[in-house]
Motif scaffolding. Sequence first.
Motif, PDB file in Angstrom:
ATOM      1  N   PRO A   1      -6.338 -40.558 -28.367  1.00  0.00           N
ATOM      2  CA  PRO A   1      -5.110 -39.865 -29.075  1.00  0.00           C
ATOM      3  C   PRO A   1      -3.793 -40.534 -28.674  1.00  0.00           C
ATOM      4  N   ASP A   2      -2.841 -39.943 -29.454  1.00  0.00           N
ATOM      5  CA  ASP A   2      -1.441 -40.315 -28.833  1.00  0.00           C
ATOM      6  C   ASP A   2      -0.615 -39.048 -29.338  1.00  0.00           C
ATOM      7  N   VAL A   3       0.378 -39.168 -28.478  1.00  0.00           N
ATOM      8  CA  VAL A   3       1.563 -37.944 -28.400  1.00  0.00           C
ATOM      9  C   VAL A   3       2.829 -38.338 -28.570  1.00  0.00           C
TER      10      VAL A   3
ATOM     11  N   HIS B   1       9.181 -45.951 -24.336  1.00  0.00           N
ATOM     12  CA  HIS B   1       7.864 -45.892 -25.175  1.00  0.00           C
ATOM     13  C   HIS B   1       8.164 -45.939 -26.526  1.00  0.00           C
TER      14      HIS B   1
ATOM     15  N   SER C   1       1.548 -56.648 -33.471  1.00  0.00           N
ATOM     16  CA  SER C   1       0.423 -55.669 -33.632  1.00  0.00           C
ATOM     17  C   SER C   1       0.626 -54.488 -34.362  1.00  0.00           C
TER      18      SER C   1
ATOM     19  N   GLU D   1       8.620 -49.779 -20.804  1.00  0.00           N
ATOM     20  CA  GLU D   1       8.177 -49.452 -19.366  1.00  0.00           C
ATOM     21  C   GLU D   1       7.548 -50.831 -18.693  1.00  0.00           C
ATOM     22  N   LEU D   2       6.773 -51.303 -19.729  1.00  0.00           N
ATOM     23  CA  LEU D   2       5.923 -52.753 -19.148  1.00  0.00           C
ATOM     24  C   LEU D   2       7.013 -53.735 -18.834  1.00  0.00           C
TER      25      LEU D   2
ATOM     26  N   GLN E   1       5.063 -59.178 -29.363  1.00  0.00           N
ATOM     27  CA  GLN E   1       3.611 -58.720 -29.530  1.00  0.00           C
ATOM     28  C   GLN E   1       3.607 -57.154 -30.061  1.00  0.00           C
ATOM     29  N   GLU E   2       4.451 -56.209 -29.790  1.00  0.00           N
ATOM     30  CA  GLU E   2       4.329 -54.971 -30.181  1.00  0.00           C
ATOM     31  C   GLU E   2       4.635 -55.191 -31.622  1.00  0.00           C
TER      32      GLU E   2
ATOM     33  N   LYS F   1       7.698 -45.676 -30.382  1.00  0.00           N
ATOM     34  CA  LYS F   1       6.689 -45.331 -31.340  1.00  0.00           C
ATOM     35  C   LYS F   1       6.759 -45.938 -32.695  1.00  0.00           C
TER      36      LYS F   1
ATOM     37  N   ARG G   1       1.558 -44.554 -33.160  1.00  0.00           N
ATOM     38  CA  ARG G   1       1.276 -45.382 -31.983  1.00  0.00           C
ATOM     39  C   ARG G   1       2.246 -45.510 -31.120  1.00  0.00           C
ATOM     40  N   THR G   2       2.046 -45.292 -29.783  1.00  0.00           N
ATOM     41  CA  THR G   2       2.765 -45.546 -28.778  1.00  0.00           C
ATOM     42  C   THR G   2       2.650 -46.937 -28.205  1.00  0.00           C
ATOM     43  N   TYR G   3       3.736 -47.752 -27.992  1.00  0.00           N
ATOM     44  CA  TYR G   3       3.844 -48.885 -27.116  1.00  0.00           C
ATOM     45  C   TYR G   3       4.516 -48.992 -25.828  1.00  0.00           C
ATOM     46  N   MET G   4       4.085 -49.155 -24.897  1.00  0.00           N
ATOM     47  CA  MET G   4       4.898 -48.810 -23.545  1.00  0.00           C
ATOM     48  C   MET G   4       5.700 -50.223 -23.149  1.00  0.00           C
ATOM     49  N   THR G   5       6.083 -50.640 -24.450  1.00  0.00           N
ATOM     50  CA  THR G   5       6.790 -52.035 -24.287  1.00  0.00           C
ATOM     51  C   THR G   5       7.916 -52.000 -23.160  1.00  0.00           C
TER      52      THR G   5
END
Lengths: 324, 324
Positions: free
Chosen positions: A127-129, A159, A260, A180-181, A256-257, A161, A174-178
Motif C-alpha cells: 500500500p501507499d499513503v 518523500h 522508474s 530522505e535517501l 532513477q526516480e 509523490k 507512488r512515494t519515492y523516498m529520494t
Amino acid sequence: MNGVKPALIALDWGTSSLRGFLMDAAGRVLEQRGSRQGITNLPEPGPAGFEAAFEALCGAWLEQWQELPVVAGGMVGSAQGWREAPYAPCPADARRLAAAAVEVVTRRGVRVLIAPGVLSRPPGAAPDVMRGEEIQIAGALILHPELSVRSLFLMPGTHSKWVEVREGCIIGFRTYMTGELFAVLSRHSLLGRLMTDPAAAPDQAEAGFARGVAMAQEARAGDLAHRIFAARTLGLTGEVPGSALQDFLSGLLIGQEVISALDGAADGARLALIGEEGLCRRYAGVLQALGHAAFLQLGNTAPPGLFHFAVEAGLLAPPQEFPR
Amino acid sequence: MNGVKPALIALDWGTSSLRGFLMDAAGRVLEQRGSRQGITNLPEPGPAGFEAAFEALCGAWLEQWQELPVVAGGMVGSAQGWREAPYAPCPADARRLAAAAVEVVTRRGVRVLIAPGVLSRPPGAAPDVMRGEEIQIAGALILHPELSVRSLFLMPGTHSKWVEVREGCIIGFRTYMTGELFAVLSRHSLLGRLMTDPAAAPDQAEAGFARGVAMAQEARAGDLAHRIFAARTLGLTGEVPGSALQDFLSGLLIGQEVISALDGAADGARLALIGEEGLCRRYAGVLQALGHAAFLQLGNTAPPGLFHFAVEAGLLAPPQEFPR
C-alpha cells in the motif's frame, strides 16, 4: 482588506510548518501567515499544543471575524496530529475527502474540519499513503481543469509523490523516498566523507549532476546499492571532484526516480509539477534530459485545495463557475 | 608451540579491528590475537599509532622470534592507513599484489610488507575498489583450487563485494552498499520509527524477511527509493508487525542485491560465500529462495591469503604442494 469579507480560514499544517490563509467567498487569499509550529514542533504536547499553535497564528483573525469556518489539511490529521482522520481510499477527490473529514472544537468553540489523507492499494503491491498532497491536487484541478481528465502529478520532496489523476479523482500514486535517501546517505554514510561544498565550484556541481542522471539511465533492477558506491569511487579515483559528488548522487537518485516513475505511467497523461522551486528545477532538468519536455509547473496549490474541500464539506457556498 | 617454528606474522588490519596470526612455514596458524584497534581506532594518530597497535598485539611474538617476516592486508594500506599501497588493477592475483606492495620499517627495525587493494575499471561504468577482500580471495583459492578456473565470490558485509575470478585472477567485481544502506535507513530515516525489536517475535521477523525477498523479485530499474517505503506503509496499515519491519527491509535490500548481482554473472561459475556467519546465513537463505542452492561456504580465509601473499613476495619459501 479593502472591504472584502473573509469567508474561510484554511490551514496547511505539515510536519515542520504551519501556514494559515484567510480567504474570501470566491477562494482568493486575502492574508496569509506562517509559523514553524509543524506537528513535531508544537509549544506543548497533545491537543493543547495544537490549539496554542492555531491560536498564535490565527487568533487575530478569530477575534476580528467570529464564526468563520476553519479547515485544515496535512499531517494535522495523522495519528500524531490534532485528531486522526483515517485515510480515504482511492479513487479520491475533494468530495470524498470531505465525506471522510473529522472535526475538533477548540476551548473557545471554534470548529476545525480536518481533511483525511489518501490510501492507495495497488493489487499485488504494498500500500501507499499521502497526507497533504491530496489537498494540493484538489487545488491544482480547480486552477487547471484541463488536468482533470488524465494527468500525472510529480510532487518532489523528502518523500516525492507521483500521483495519477483520472476524471478528477486520484486513482493511484507512488512515494519515492529520494530526498530522505539523499540526506541520510550524504550525512550518515561513507559517501559523505569525500563530499565538499558544491558552492565552491558550481559548474563542476552541475556537471556532476548531469553525470549522475546519465548513470541513472544505465540502472538495472535492484542495483541501486551498487550504483551509489560510484559517489565514492569516482571521488577516490579523481574522476569527479569532491565539490561535485553531492550533486552526482542527487542526479543519480533523482534520475532513477524519474525513470522508474515514468515507466509506463505517463502515456497520454498531462504531466504537472508541484513543489519547492529549487527542487522542481532539478526535476525539470531531469525530465528534459530524459525527453519529457512538456509539463506544467505549478506553485503552492494548497489554498485553492483547502477552499475546494471546505465547499465540498458544505461550509461555504460554491462560488460562480466553480467546477463540480 | 609443540616445537613447531613460526615463520610469519600476518596482520588482517581493517577499519574497526586488527587481527594477528602467527604462522608456520606450511601456512598453518599457530597462534592468533585480536584487538579493536582498527585504523579508525588507534591509540594515537599517524604512523606512531599504527606502530603502537602493532606492538601491543604482536610485541611478545617479536621479542621471542626476532627476524620473523611480517605482512599486512586490508585498510592498513589505504590513504588513511599506515602507508598507502595504491590499488593494483584487474586482473589481480597474489603475485601481482606482492609486486605492488609497500613496506614500512618500525623503530625497532621490523619490516612490515603491506598489500595493495584492487581497482576494477569496467568499460563504460564507474570504477570499483576493494581492500582486504583480495587477500581473502587469495586464501580461498589456496584452500579450494577448484575455484580458480571460474568462480563468483559473494562477500557480504557493510559493503558487500561480488568478485569474479577466472584462471586464478580477480577479473572484476562490484560493491553493494547494502549493509550500510540498511543501517542508515533503520537508524536515521523515517523507516526506523515503526520498527520494534525483532527478538520479541522471531517467527514474525522470519516471515517479514521472506516477504522482503519476495518483494525484491518484483523490483524494476530505479525503483528502490519507492520499494523501501513499504517498510513504512506495511507497518502503518498493520500488514506487517513492527517487530518484523526491520527484517522486511533487510530481505528487500539483500534480495535486490542478490538479484542484481547474479543477473548474467553466475552462468557457469562456482559460487562461494565468505563472511560473518549470521550474515552469510541470510544471504544463503536468499540464494536458496532464488533457486541458487549450490554454493560453497567458507570461513575466514585471510590467514592463508596473507601467507600466499608473503610467499609471492619472496618472504617465505613456497611449501610443498603449494599451488602456483
